[in-house]
Write an enzyme that holds these catalytic residues in place. Structure first.
Site, short mmCIF file in Angstrom:
data_model
loop_
_atom_site.label_atom_id
_atom_site.label_comp_id
_atom_site.label_asym_id
_atom_site.label_seq_id
_atom_site.Cartn_x
_atom_site.Cartn_y
_atom_site.Cartn_z
N ARG A 120 0.94 -1.08 -0.30
CA ARG A 120 0.12 -0.41 0.02
C ARG A 120 1.26 1.26 0.11
NH1 ARG A 120 -3.43 -3.27 -1.78
NH2 ARG A 120 -5.54 -3.25 -0.46
N SER B 131 -10.96 1.46 1.29
CA SER B 131 -11.18 1.23 2.92
C SER B 131 -10.41 1.95 2.78
CB SER B 131 -9.56 -0.48 2.67
OG SER B 131 -10.49 -1.29 1.65
N GLU C 251 -5.87 3.97 5.50
CA GLU C 251 -4.87 3.99 4.35
C GLU C 251 -5.46 5.13 3.03
OE1 GLU C 251 -6.97 0.32 0.74
OE2 GLU C 251 -5.66 0.00 2.09
#
Length: 322
Positions: free
Chosen positions: A180, A230, A312
């Site tokens: 990520r 998310s 995130e």
């Protein structure tokens, strides 16, 4: 977390802004440019018409003016006080998609879902991109992934312009991909990305695969609500594979659920009752409420499990003065 260093774009700074061929809007609200529909104004928003326009604007923009490359705002909370920067937002001149053997050359403004569909039409498998919201440029920055595949797995190269308007290029090694994230500098504007297909198959089979992915997403995620995807990264360090043997113990949603935060509300912000790792604007939330609810969830998860969730969703800008 990104915060602005300047408080205001002064009149003198406004007078020194370049005059590009593209659209330059001063004190432009960002709320309607993000999926969560919250946030204050940016000092300016620039939409270049082509690469030369972008390069010349960056070269002429005074160095004291920070820049912030922005896609469609699918993974972003802009704080209520706004963003002391010139937002660079690529549009129609930067969304072309072309095939060359097993390689897919894309403008950074191309939507992930569109890239997946166009590749499938050519029998090229980039199906993991189909359910990832946003643009390919944003996906590159955060090494977006789904079903066990990531941008890093398909990445060949990228090019764009640095803060001074100079052409720059990157390969996988220089971008330093990890879960990520990537090492792409914040003040670089990526314009072009080349991916390699992860496989080949009949177009019909690839489209069927994507249809199944979409059906599963719609069944398990709040796709009709105002979210930014998310909210937190998985402490496990990898995304869901979508397979029957997928392990959920260290998935963010599972930890949030175990901490009793499914459906938790704060003002107009809510953790989705359908999928607890999705932060929702129920229609009246402020950026302050959304971020505060996220921090409350992080605390509750830590108190319950001893694990610290990492955001995130990117949060930028200044809080609003009370």
């Amino acid at each position: 977390m990104i915060r602005s260093k300047q408080r205001d774009l002064t009149k003198a700074q406004m007078m020194t802004l370049p005059t590009p061929r593209g659209r330059l809007s001063l004190n432009r609200s960002l709320a309607d440019l993000t999926w969560l529909r919250v946030g204050g104004a940016a000092d300016a928003v620039f939409q270049p018409v082509d690469r030369q326009d972008l390069a010349e604007f960056l070269a002429q923009l005074p160095q004291e003016n920070a820049i912030f490359p922005m896609g469609v705002g699918s993974n972003l909370i802009v704080r209520d006080g706004g963003l002391r920067a010139v937002v660079i937002r690529l549009g129609r001149g930067f969304n072309a998609i072309e095939m060359d053997g097993d390689r897919i050359h894309c403008g950074a403004a191309a939507l992930d879902s569109h890239v997946a569909r166009k590749a499938a039409e050519a029998g090229l498998d980039l199906t993991f991109l189909r359910t990832i919201p946003g643009t390919l440029g944003g996906a590159l920055k955060m090494n977006a992934g789904c079903y066990g595949s990531y941008i890093a797995d398909a990445f060949v190269g990228a090019s764009g312009y640095d803060r001074a308007g100079r052409a720059v290029s990157y390969d996988a090694k220089t971008l330093g991909f990890s879960y990520r994230s990537s090492d792409l500098p914040q003040d670089v504007v990526i314009t072009d990305i080349t991916l390699r297909a992860l496989g080949r198959d009949e177009p019909e089979r690839l489209h069927q695969k994507m249809a199944a992915q979409l059906a599963k997403r719609n069944e398990t995620q709040p796709t009709k609500d105002r979210t930014a995807g998310s909210t937190f990264r998985n402490p496990a360090g990898f995304s869901s594979t979508g397979q029957a043997d997928d392990i959920h113990d260290l998935k963010a949603w599972s930890l949030i659920d175990a901490a009793g935060c499914r459906g938790l509300e704060l003002g107009g912000a809510q953790m989705s009752p359908k999928h607890p790792n999705f932060l929702i604007n129920t229609g009246r939330a402020t950026a302050k409420e959304l971020e505060a609810l996220g921090e409350l969830v992080r605390k509750k998860v830590y108190d319950k499990s001893g694990l610290t969730l990492e955001w995130e969703v990117m949060r930028v800008g200044d809080p609003k003065d009370d």
